[in-house]
Design a protein around this motif. Sequence first.
Motif, PDB file in Angstrom:
ATOM      1  N   PHE A   1       0.819  -1.213   0.000  1.00  0.00           N
ATOM      2  CA  PHE A   1       0.000   0.000   0.000  1.00  0.00           C
ATOM      3  C   PHE A   1       0.853   1.264   0.000  1.00  0.00           C
ATOM      4  O   PHE A   1       0.439   2.311  -0.530  1.00  0.00           O
TER       5      PHE A   1
ATOM      6  N   TYR B   1       2.026   1.634  -3.627  1.00  0.00           N
ATOM      7  CA  TYR B   1       0.889   2.114  -4.416  1.00  0.00           C
ATOM      8  C   TYR B   1       0.683   3.621  -4.221  1.00  0.00           C
ATOM      9  O   TYR B   1       0.440   4.364  -5.182  1.00  0.00           O
TER      10      TYR B   1
ATOM     11  N   THR C   1     -20.381  -0.124  -6.355  1.00  0.00           N
ATOM     12  CA  THR C   1     -19.032  -0.581  -6.024  1.00  0.00           C
ATOM     13  C   THR C   1     -17.982   0.192  -6.825  1.00  0.00           C
ATOM     14  O   THR C   1     -16.908   0.497  -6.328  1.00  0.00           O
ATOM     15  N   ASN C   2     -18.305   0.514  -8.068  1.00  0.00           N
ATOM     16  CA  ASN C   2     -17.414   1.323  -8.909  1.00  0.00           C
ATOM     17  C   ASN C   2     -17.987   2.731  -9.013  1.00  0.00           C
ATOM     18  O   ASN C   2     -18.801   3.036  -9.874  1.00  0.00           O
TER      19      ASN C   2
ATOM     20  N   SER D   1      -7.396   7.779   2.244  1.00  0.00           N
ATOM     21  CA  SER D   1      -7.782   7.059   1.030  1.00  0.00           C
ATOM     22  C   SER D   1      -6.588   6.678   0.159  1.00  0.00           C
ATOM     23  O   SER D   1      -6.594   5.639  -0.491  1.00  0.00           O
TER      24      SER D   1
ATOM     25  N   THR E   1      -5.126   3.335   1.105  1.00  0.00           N
ATOM     26  CA  THR E   1      -5.998   2.155   1.045  1.00  0.00           C
ATOM     27  C   THR E   1      -6.358   1.821  -0.400  1.00  0.00           C
ATOM     28  O   THR E   1      -7.422   1.283  -0.666  1.00  0.00           O
ATOM     29  N   LEU E   2      -5.478   2.149  -1.325  1.00  0.00           N
ATOM     30  CA  LEU E   2      -5.738   1.901  -2.740  1.00  0.00           C
ATOM     31  C   LEU E   2      -5.661   0.412  -3.053  1.00  0.00           C
ATOM     32  O   LEU E   2      -4.809  -0.297  -2.528  1.00  0.00           O
ATOM     33  N   THR E   3      -6.546  -0.037  -3.932  1.00  0.00           N
ATOM     34  CA  THR E   3      -6.506  -1.416  -4.408  1.00  0.00           C
ATOM     35  C   THR E   3      -5.663  -1.485  -5.676  1.00  0.00           C
ATOM     36  O   THR E   3      -5.318  -0.460  -6.277  1.00  0.00           O
ATOM     37  N   VAL E   4      -5.333  -2.702  -6.086  1.00  0.00           N
ATOM     38  CA  VAL E   4      -4.522  -2.884  -7.292  1.00  0.00           C
ATOM     39  C   VAL E   4      -5.233  -2.324  -8.519  1.00  0.00           C
ATOM     40  O   VAL E   4      -4.620  -1.678  -9.382  1.00  0.00           O
ATOM     41  N   SER E   5      -6.554  -2.552  -8.612  1.00  0.00           N
ATOM     42  CA  SER E   5      -7.316  -2.047  -9.753  1.00  0.00           C
ATOM     43  C   SER E   5      -7.319  -0.521  -9.795  1.00  0.00           C
ATOM     44  O   SER E   5      -7.218   0.083 -10.872  1.00  0.00           O
ATOM     45  N   GLU E   6      -7.418   0.138  -8.635  1.00  0.00           N
ATOM     46  CA  GLU E   6      -7.380   1.597  -8.579  1.00  0.00           C
ATOM     47  C   GLU E   6      -6.016   2.127  -8.986  1.00  0.00           C
ATOM     48  O   GLU E   6      -5.921   3.163  -9.656  1.00  0.00           O
TER      49      GLU E   6
ATOM     50  N   ASN F   1      -8.310  11.042  -4.331  1.00  0.00           N
ATOM     51  CA  ASN F   1      -7.712  10.006  -3.477  1.00  0.00           C
ATOM     52  C   ASN F   1      -6.425  10.476  -2.820  1.00  0.00           C
ATOM     53  O   ASN F   1      -6.025   9.961  -1.775  1.00  0.00           O
TER      54      ASN F   1
END
Length: 277
Positions: free
Chosen positions: A13, A16, A64-65, A133, A136-141, A200
């Motif tokens: 994280f 990222y 969700t998106n 935020s 807490t990023l996801t791989v897709s973001e 973000n």
Amino acid sequence: MLEKLMMYFAFPFVRYAVIVGVLIALCSSLLGVTLVLKRYSYIGDGLSHVAFGALAIASVANLTNKMIIVLPITVFAAIMLLRRGQSAKVKGDAAIAMLSVGALAFGYMLMNLFPTSSNISGDVCSTLFGSTSILTLTVSEVWLSVVLSIAVLVIFILFYNRIFSVTFDENFAKAVGTKVGFYNLLIATVIAVIIVLAMNLVGSLLISALVIFPALSAMSVFKSFRAVTVFSAVSSVICAFIGIIVSILAGTPVGSTIVTADVFLFFICYLLGKIRG
């Protein structure tokens, strides 16, 4: 301190956050020069509040998106502001102020009328100031941010000369056959994408700092458009990197720390400009 920093970089994280933060800062600074010269410095603030209102709608709808709603609404608002801001009855600065306040109030009202969590104040604070935020990023973001940032960079490089001419003199650009309307539309779309991505990183209330401070810092030292653009981009990336690292080590809010670094750089550049005359 170096060992502590290396330990933090072992966590995905943190990597990222650095990648996305640097890319967003780079894109914001490139278009920031154009916005400052076109007297639309405050548009980042207005569009960020529009994005906040759109985010509230997406949260209430339990999507969700959230990008499905946030990005189109923000792009539409940017197009309306840049294309019709000077010809409409409500001029550009008044339109931005009206849109900014209205969208912010609407979004906050929605989040209170239809709460999606028990901690509304925390959700609002995180959205407005980007407190957690970015960590807490996801791989897709991350991949979405990388793809959109690369697209922004490619567009700016390919259309650099046209953006330059539209920025300084739209009437002359029209006279030599440049499609001013199209390039204003392109600038508006790119700005909206950057604003949505930057939420973000620094939150809705601090986005204007990413757009304005690097450009103003560069203008305090350099005079040519190319030099201002390059210095703005480099300084913005450095401030973003330093801000993220300091926030991780010191436990300070990411967005506020990055903006503080930008403010310090501006004062240094301002003093250098005064010394150089």
